[in-house]
Structures are given as structure tokens and as C-alpha cells.
Design a protein around this motif. Structure first.
Motif, mmCIF file in Angstrom:
data_model
loop_
_atom_site.group_PDB
_atom_site.id
_atom_site.type_symbol
_atom_site.label_atom_id
_atom_site.label_comp_id
_atom_site.label_asym_id
_atom_site.label_seq_id
_atom_site.Cartn_x
_atom_site.Cartn_y
_atom_site.Cartn_z
ATOM 1 N N GLN A 165 0.707 -1.114 0.114
ATOM 2 C CA GLN A 165 0.045 0.144 -0.005
ATOM 3 C C GLN A 165 0.843 1.315 0.017
ATOM 4 O O GLN A 165 1.849 1.286 0.560
ATOM 5 C CB GLN A 165 -0.856 0.045 1.212
ATOM 6 C CG GLN A 165 -2.260 -0.898 0.992
ATOM 7 C CD GLN A 165 -2.828 -0.666 2.524
ATOM 8 O OE1 GLN A 165 -3.333 -1.624 2.916
ATOM 9 N NE2 GLN A 165 -3.451 0.623 2.490
ATOM 10 N N GLN A 166 0.242 2.371 -0.750
ATOM 11 C CA GLN A 166 0.895 3.623 -0.518
ATOM 12 C C GLN A 166 0.689 4.023 0.952
ATOM 13 O O GLN A 166 -0.313 3.842 1.558
ATOM 14 C CB GLN A 166 0.566 4.424 -1.853
ATOM 15 C CG GLN A 166 0.756 3.964 -3.162
ATOM 16 C CD GLN A 166 2.391 3.595 -3.393
ATOM 17 O OE1 GLN A 166 3.019 4.542 -3.181
ATOM 18 N NE2 GLN A 166 2.664 2.461 -3.902
ATOM 19 N N ARG A 167 1.559 5.279 1.132
ATOM 20 C CA ARG A 167 1.469 5.766 2.685
ATOM 21 C C ARG A 167 0.122 6.664 2.711
ATOM 22 O O ARG A 167 -0.380 6.663 3.740
ATOM 23 C CB ARG A 167 2.600 6.813 2.577
ATOM 24 C CG ARG A 167 3.848 6.321 2.703
ATOM 25 C CD ARG A 167 4.958 7.218 3.079
ATOM 26 N NE ARG A 167 6.409 6.657 2.982
ATOM 27 C CZ ARG A 167 6.856 6.194 4.034
ATOM 28 N NH1 ARG A 167 6.086 6.281 5.252
ATOM 29 N NH2 ARG A 167 8.306 5.546 4.030
ATOM 30 N N ASP A 168 -0.505 7.086 1.750
ATOM 31 C CA ASP A 168 -1.868 7.769 1.785
ATOM 32 C C ASP A 168 -3.105 6.964 1.411
ATOM 33 O O ASP A 168 -3.985 7.716 1.268
ATOM 34 C CB ASP A 168 -1.686 9.036 1.033
ATOM 35 C CG ASP A 168 -1.377 8.831 -0.465
ATOM 36 O OD1 ASP A 168 -1.225 7.835 -0.936
ATOM 37 O OD2 ASP A 168 -1.810 9.748 -1.344
ATOM 38 N N THR A 169 -2.975 5.838 1.183
ATOM 39 C CA THR A 169 -4.088 4.984 0.917
ATOM 40 C C THR A 169 -4.854 4.212 1.937
ATOM 41 O O THR A 169 -4.253 4.055 2.712
ATOM 42 C CB THR A 169 -3.657 3.935 -0.275
ATOM 43 O OG1 THR A 169 -2.809 3.116 0.292
ATOM 44 C CG2 THR A 169 -3.063 4.669 -1.513
ATOM 45 N N THR A 170 -6.147 4.163 1.833
ATOM 46 C CA THR A 170 -6.839 3.461 2.489
ATOM 47 C C THR A 170 -7.699 2.290 2.025
ATOM 48 O O THR A 170 -8.300 2.568 1.002
ATOM 49 C CB THR A 170 -8.055 4.438 3.211
ATOM 50 O OG1 THR A 170 -7.625 5.293 4.149
ATOM 51 C CG2 THR A 170 -8.967 3.374 4.388
ATOM 52 N N LEU A 171 -7.454 0.928 2.456
ATOM 53 C CA LEU A 171 -7.914 -0.199 2.176
ATOM 54 C C LEU A 171 -9.136 -0.677 2.956
ATOM 55 O O LEU A 171 -8.801 -0.787 4.093
ATOM 56 C CB LEU A 171 -7.028 -1.403 1.728
ATOM 57 C CG LEU A 171 -7.368 -2.641 1.080
ATOM 58 C CD1 LEU A 171 -7.937 -2.449 -0.283
ATOM 59 C CD2 LEU A 171 -6.165 -3.640 1.130
ATOM 60 N N THR A 222 -7.472 -0.642 6.550
ATOM 61 C CA THR A 222 -5.961 -0.509 6.591
ATOM 62 C C THR A 222 -5.600 0.892 6.115
ATOM 63 O O THR A 222 -6.007 1.211 4.878
ATOM 64 C CB THR A 222 -5.073 -1.880 5.894
ATOM 65 O OG1 THR A 222 -5.636 -1.679 4.726
ATOM 66 C CG2 THR A 222 -5.288 -2.994 6.573
ATOM 67 N N ARG A 223 -4.779 1.627 6.826
ATOM 68 C CA ARG A 223 -4.386 2.850 6.459
ATOM 69 C C ARG A 223 -2.820 3.049 6.315
ATOM 70 O O ARG A 223 -2.053 2.871 7.081
ATOM 71 C CB ARG A 223 -4.648 3.977 7.419
ATOM 72 C CG ARG A 223 -4.421 5.355 7.035
ATOM 73 C CD ARG A 223 -4.950 5.921 5.898
ATOM 74 N NE ARG A 223 -4.664 7.375 5.628
ATOM 75 C CZ ARG A 223 -4.747 8.035 4.659
ATOM 76 N NH1 ARG A 223 -5.556 7.311 3.423
ATOM 77 N NH2 ARG A 223 -4.525 9.102 4.344
ATOM 78 N N GLY A 224 -2.545 3.382 4.894
ATOM 79 C CA GLY A 224 -1.017 3.505 4.678
ATOM 80 C C GLY A 224 -0.583 2.393 4.718
ATOM 81 O O GLY A 224 -0.745 1.147 4.615
ATOM 82 N N GLN A 225 0.857 2.559 5.325
ATOM 83 C CA GLN A 225 1.706 1.148 5.472
ATOM 84 C C GLN A 225 1.852 0.616 6.912
ATOM 85 O O GLN A 225 2.719 -0.314 7.002
ATOM 86 C CB GLN A 225 3.121 1.600 4.947
ATOM 87 C CG GLN A 225 3.112 1.921 3.549
ATOM 88 C CD GLN A 225 4.453 2.198 2.757
ATOM 89 O OE1 GLN A 225 5.079 3.008 3.627
ATOM 90 N NE2 GLN A 225 4.717 2.044 1.560
ATOM 91 N N THR A 259 0.080 -9.923 0.399
ATOM 92 C CA THR A 259 -0.871 -9.164 0.023
ATOM 93 C C THR A 259 -2.103 -9.988 -0.399
ATOM 94 O O THR A 259 -3.034 -9.394 -0.849
ATOM 95 C CB THR A 259 -0.317 -8.258 -1.419
ATOM 96 O OG1 THR A 259 0.141 -8.962 -2.126
ATOM 97 C CG2 THR A 259 0.434 -7.164 -0.635
#
Length: 249
Positions: A28-34, A64-67, A138
Motif C-alpha cells: 500500500q501507498q502511504r496515503d491510501t485506505t483499503l 488498513t491505512r497507509g503502510q 498481499t
């Protein structure tokens, strides 16, 4: 201590050794929310010598938020009758926010439970502790262990109330290959004041993927509790079949 507990520990220890040493991954990227959702509906029915009907559902929503941050929200409800009489009406809700970096995890937990089977009017848990992922990727495959200290208050149907601190050990194994996913979550929770007061539980599921989102499920659920209300039973085993729906990772 039940023989099943010893067997499960041996089996899970074997799985730990069998998993290749691999670095935990998070792309995941630092600014992404899954957000990942998974819901299961299973049941069992028998008629003849014993007339029994059982319905079980579990719901899970994971953010999940960021890393480094995650928030799993989980709930389960079991309703069962035997010979026309209510036996099981079990509710369990919990949230386990965590911070992760590489293989290390730091968990907190908040939980609520009710159980007609074990005579529990309500149970509230709060706790925190570390964890370690031996393997994760992942695709959701994981082998991890955690050890939390929890504070717990339980009110029983017979009017008694118990307040205790417990050591909560959780072993989680999830593995998938092609269209089959097998998962197992095992808890061992002795009281810190009296190790003869303990709980043990295991939930194991095999899911056969039918479509991108739908799977056929076979579930095994076992619980043992050393303290319970008079007239209730310490052990319970359920085997159910049904379906689950999940969003993609």
C-alpha cells in the motif's frame, strides 16, 4: 486441559515450521485506505433421534491505512435450538486496532460477548499487547502470533460476577492455493491469578471459491470455558456448512 488443545498446538506448530521464511509484505501507498469485507452464513440441521437447527453468521470489516495501521472489526452470532428448546444464542463483537511495521505488530482490543450456552449475561474485555507475523502477503495469507494482557468483567445468568486479568495468546494461520482457502484462529486465555481458570477456542474454516466474491464454506468451531453458570456446559462444538461473500483485496 482438553486433548483437542494439545492436538491443535502440535498441528499449528507444524504449520509454523512448514511456512517458508519470507518477509512480511505491504504494497500500500502511504496515503491510501483499503477496506475489505467478508461475511459468512452457515448452518446445520438434523432430524430423528435429536432434532437440531443451528444458524451461524460472522461479519468482518477490515480497514488498513497507509503502510502501518489496521482496524479489524468482527462480529459473530449463533442461534440454535434442540428438540424445540433454545440452547444457543451467542453474540461476540470485537475491535482490534493495530500498528504494524515489518513483522512486528502492536495490538489493542475491545470486546463484548453474550452467551446463553455458557450462561453469560454480558462480558466486556479491554487489553493490549505485541504480536509477530512469521509470514504475511498481499493475498491475505498469514501465520502470526500475538500475546495480549486483557482486563475482563463477566456477569453470569446465575447472578455472580467475575473480574479478572487474562493472558490472551492467539495463533492465526491462513493459507490459500488456487480456489481453496484454509484458515484457523486459536485462542488460549488463562487467568493471571489462577491458571485453572482458562478458556480455549478454535475456529477453522475451509472455503472453496465459486466466483470472484462467493465461496462455499465448511466451518468447525470449538470452545471450552472452565467457569460457567450452574446447569450449563463447559464445552461446545459446532460443524456447519454455508456460503461467504468477500470483497477483493
Amino acid at each position: 486441559m482438553p486433548k483437542l488443545y494439545c492436538f491443535c498446538l502440535l498441528l499449528l506448530a507444524f504449520l509454523l515450521l512448514a511456512v517458508p521464511a519470507a518477509r512480511a509484505q505491504n504494497q500500500q501507498q502511504r496515503d491510501t485506505t483499503l477496506i475489505v469485507y467478508n461475511g459468512q452464513l452457515t448452518g446445520a440441521f438434523s432430524k430423528g433421534g435429536v432434532n437440531r437447527a443451528l444458524l451461524s453468521t460472522t461479519q468482518a470489516l477490515t480497514f488498513t491505512r497507509g503502510q502501518h495501521y489496521g482496524l479489524p472489526l468482527n462480529g459473530s452470532f449463533i442461534y440454535g435450538k434442540q428438540d424445540g428448546l433454545l440452547k444457543e444464542r451467542e453474540l461476540l463483537l470485537n475491535a482490534t486496532p493495530y500498528y504494524y511495521k515489518g513483522r512486528f505488530r502492536a495490538y489493542a482490543i475491545g470486546g463484548f460477548e453474550r452467551s446463553n450456552l455458557r450462561g453469560i449475561t454480558d462480558r466486556v474485555q479491554l487489553g493490549a499487547g505485541p504480536g509477530w507475523a512469521f509470514y504475511s502477503d498481499t493475498l491475505g495469507r498469514e501465520v502470526s502470533i500475538s500475546n495480549l494482557i486483557i482486563r475482563e468483567k463477566t456477569n453470569f445468568q446465575d447472578g455472580t460476577s467475575k473480574l479478572t486479568a487474562r493472558n490472551s495468546v492467539r495463533l492465526k494461520v491462513t493459507y490459500s492455493i488456487k480456489i481453496l482457502t484454509v484458515s484457523s484462529i486459536t485462542f488460549y486465555q488463562p487467568s493471571l491469578a489462577n491458571f485453572n481458570n482458562y478458556r480455549f477456542s478454535n475456529v477453522s474454516t475451509a472455503a472453496l471459491k465459486l466466483t470472484n466474491h462467493l465461496a462455499f464454506n465448511f466451518s468447525y468451531n470449538y470452545t471450552h470455558e472452565s467457569q460457567y453458570s450452574e446447569g450449563k456446559v463447559p464445552d461446545n462444538t459446532n460443524i456447519t456448512v454455508g456460503f461467504s461473500y468477500a470483497t477483493k483485496r
